[in-house]
Design a protein around this motif. Sequence first.
Motif, short mmCIF file in Angstrom:
data_model
loop_
_atom_site.label_atom_id
_atom_site.label_comp_id
_atom_site.label_asym_id
_atom_site.label_seq_id
_atom_site.Cartn_x
_atom_site.Cartn_y
_atom_site.Cartn_z
N LYS A 150 -36.75 105.42 -80.20
CA LYS A 150 -36.95 104.03 -80.59
C LYS A 150 -37.84 103.43 -79.51
CE LYS A 150 -34.44 100.03 -82.24
NZ LYS A 150 -33.08 99.49 -82.49
N VAL A 151 -38.93 102.80 -79.92
CA VAL A 151 -39.92 102.29 -78.97
C VAL A 151 -40.19 100.80 -79.20
CG1 VAL A 151 -41.05 104.54 -78.66
CG2 VAL A 151 -41.83 103.02 -80.49
N ARG A 152 -40.68 100.18 -78.15
CA ARG A 152 -41.11 98.77 -78.19
C ARG A 152 -42.59 98.76 -77.86
NH1 ARG A 152 -37.55 96.54 -74.92
NH2 ARG A 152 -36.34 95.67 -76.62
N ASP A 153 -43.36 98.02 -78.65
CA ASP A 153 -44.80 97.90 -78.37
C ASP A 153 -45.08 96.65 -77.55
OD1 ASP A 153 -44.82 95.72 -80.14
OD2 ASP A 153 -45.83 96.80 -81.74
N ALA A 154 -46.33 96.41 -77.24
CA ALA A 154 -46.73 95.29 -76.40
C ALA A 154 -46.39 93.93 -77.01
CB ALA A 154 -48.22 95.35 -76.10
N ASN A 155 -46.20 93.88 -78.34
CA ASN A 155 -45.84 92.63 -79.01
C ASN A 155 -44.33 92.43 -79.09
OD1 ASN A 155 -48.55 91.94 -79.55
ND2 ASN A 155 -48.55 93.30 -81.31
N GLY A 156 -43.57 93.42 -78.58
CA GLY A 156 -42.12 93.32 -78.60
C GLY A 156 -41.48 93.89 -79.85
N GLU A 157 -42.30 94.44 -80.75
CA GLU A 157 -41.78 95.02 -82.00
C GLU A 157 -41.09 96.34 -81.71
OE1 GLU A 157 -42.00 93.58 -85.09
OE2 GLU A 157 -42.91 91.85 -84.09
N LEU A 158 -39.95 96.57 -82.37
CA LEU A 158 -39.21 97.82 -82.23
C LEU A 158 -39.45 98.70 -83.45
CD1 LEU A 158 -35.84 96.42 -80.88
CD2 LEU A 158 -37.53 97.74 -79.60
N ALA A 159 -39.56 100.01 -83.20
CA ALA A 159 -39.79 100.96 -84.29
C ALA A 159 -39.37 102.34 -83.81
CB ALA A 159 -41.26 100.96 -84.68
N TRP A 160 -39.36 103.29 -84.75
CA TRP A 160 -39.00 104.67 -84.45
C TRP A 160 -40.20 105.57 -84.67
CZ3 TRP A 160 -34.31 106.24 -82.61
CH2 TRP A 160 -33.25 105.33 -82.70
N THR A 161 -40.30 106.62 -83.83
CA THR A 161 -41.33 107.64 -84.01
C THR A 161 -40.80 108.96 -83.47
OG1 THR A 161 -43.69 108.14 -83.78
CG2 THR A 161 -42.56 107.29 -81.82
N GLU A 162 -41.43 110.04 -83.88
CA GLU A 162 -41.03 111.35 -83.38
C GLU A 162 -41.48 111.50 -81.93
OE1 GLU A 162 -40.96 114.71 -86.43
OE2 GLU A 162 -42.59 113.40 -87.14
N ALA A 163 -40.59 111.97 -81.08
CA ALA A 163 -40.87 112.10 -79.65
C ALA A 163 -42.05 113.02 -79.38
CB ALA A 163 -39.63 112.60 -78.91
N LYS A 164 -42.25 114.03 -80.22
CA LYS A 164 -43.32 115.00 -80.00
C LYS A 164 -44.72 114.38 -80.06
CE LYS A 164 -43.62 116.58 -84.77
NZ LYS A 164 -43.36 117.68 -85.69
N GLY A 165 -44.85 113.20 -80.64
CA GLY A 165 -46.14 112.54 -80.73
C GLY A 165 -46.51 111.72 -79.51
N LEU A 166 -45.59 111.65 -78.53
CA LEU A 166 -45.83 110.85 -77.33
C LEU A 166 -46.17 111.74 -76.14
CD1 LEU A 166 -42.98 108.21 -77.65
CD2 LEU A 166 -45.32 108.12 -78.53
N SER A 167 -46.92 111.19 -75.23
CA SER A 167 -47.37 111.90 -74.04
C SER A 167 -46.78 111.23 -72.80
CB SER A 167 -48.90 111.85 -73.98
OG SER A 167 -49.36 112.28 -72.72
N VAL A 168 -46.56 112.02 -71.75
CA VAL A 168 -46.08 111.44 -70.49
C VAL A 168 -47.20 110.71 -69.75
CG1 VAL A 168 -44.19 113.07 -70.17
CG2 VAL A 168 -46.43 113.60 -69.23
N ARG A 169 -48.43 110.92 -70.18
CA ARG A 169 -49.57 110.22 -69.58
C ARG A 169 -49.35 108.72 -69.74
NH1 ARG A 169 -55.89 111.29 -71.03
NH2 ARG A 169 -56.75 109.77 -69.58
N ARG A 170 -49.53 107.99 -68.67
CA ARG A 170 -49.24 106.56 -68.69
C ARG A 170 -50.50 105.74 -68.89
NH1 ARG A 170 -44.78 104.61 -65.84
NH2 ARG A 170 -45.52 102.62 -66.62
#
Length: 146
Positions: A64-84
């Motif tokens: 479950k993630v929050r974007d810069a606008n404060g919106e909450l949503a779900w996505t598959e973890a495999k699509g995210l990178s540790v790169r900041r």
Amino acid sequence: MIPHRLLASLLLVAAPAVSAFDFKSVGAAPVILYDTPSPKGAKMYVAPQGMPLQVVSRYGDWVKVRDANGELAWTEAKGLSVRRNVVVRTPGAKVFAGPEESAQVLMTADKGVVLELVDPTALTWIRVRHRDGIDGYVRSNDVWGL
């Protein structure tokens, strides 16, 4: 004796102070953000490559993630990178050659521009890199994703 509700409230208030936020960035390919942790859920929107997201919780292979606008949503973890990465939240944010207002301005970034976070330990001035290779410093209050 402290009532349970008061104790729970105190722990919620204190928790952010003792733990750092968990930020990831969208990996090499855009990801779909859903309203539930399932591809059968309603698609909310597509997050582009490099977009920073705050990981709020985990459920199996989903986050479950929050974007810069404060919106909450779900996505598959495999699509995210540790790169900041961080995203500019102040229109006309300046990227300086050094960590001070008197340094040369290297570029001015529009709201929504994604910058790579070079030094995640910095506090007031954040070292960043633009995709065009510009490497400099921006004030931490001008970006989101820290």
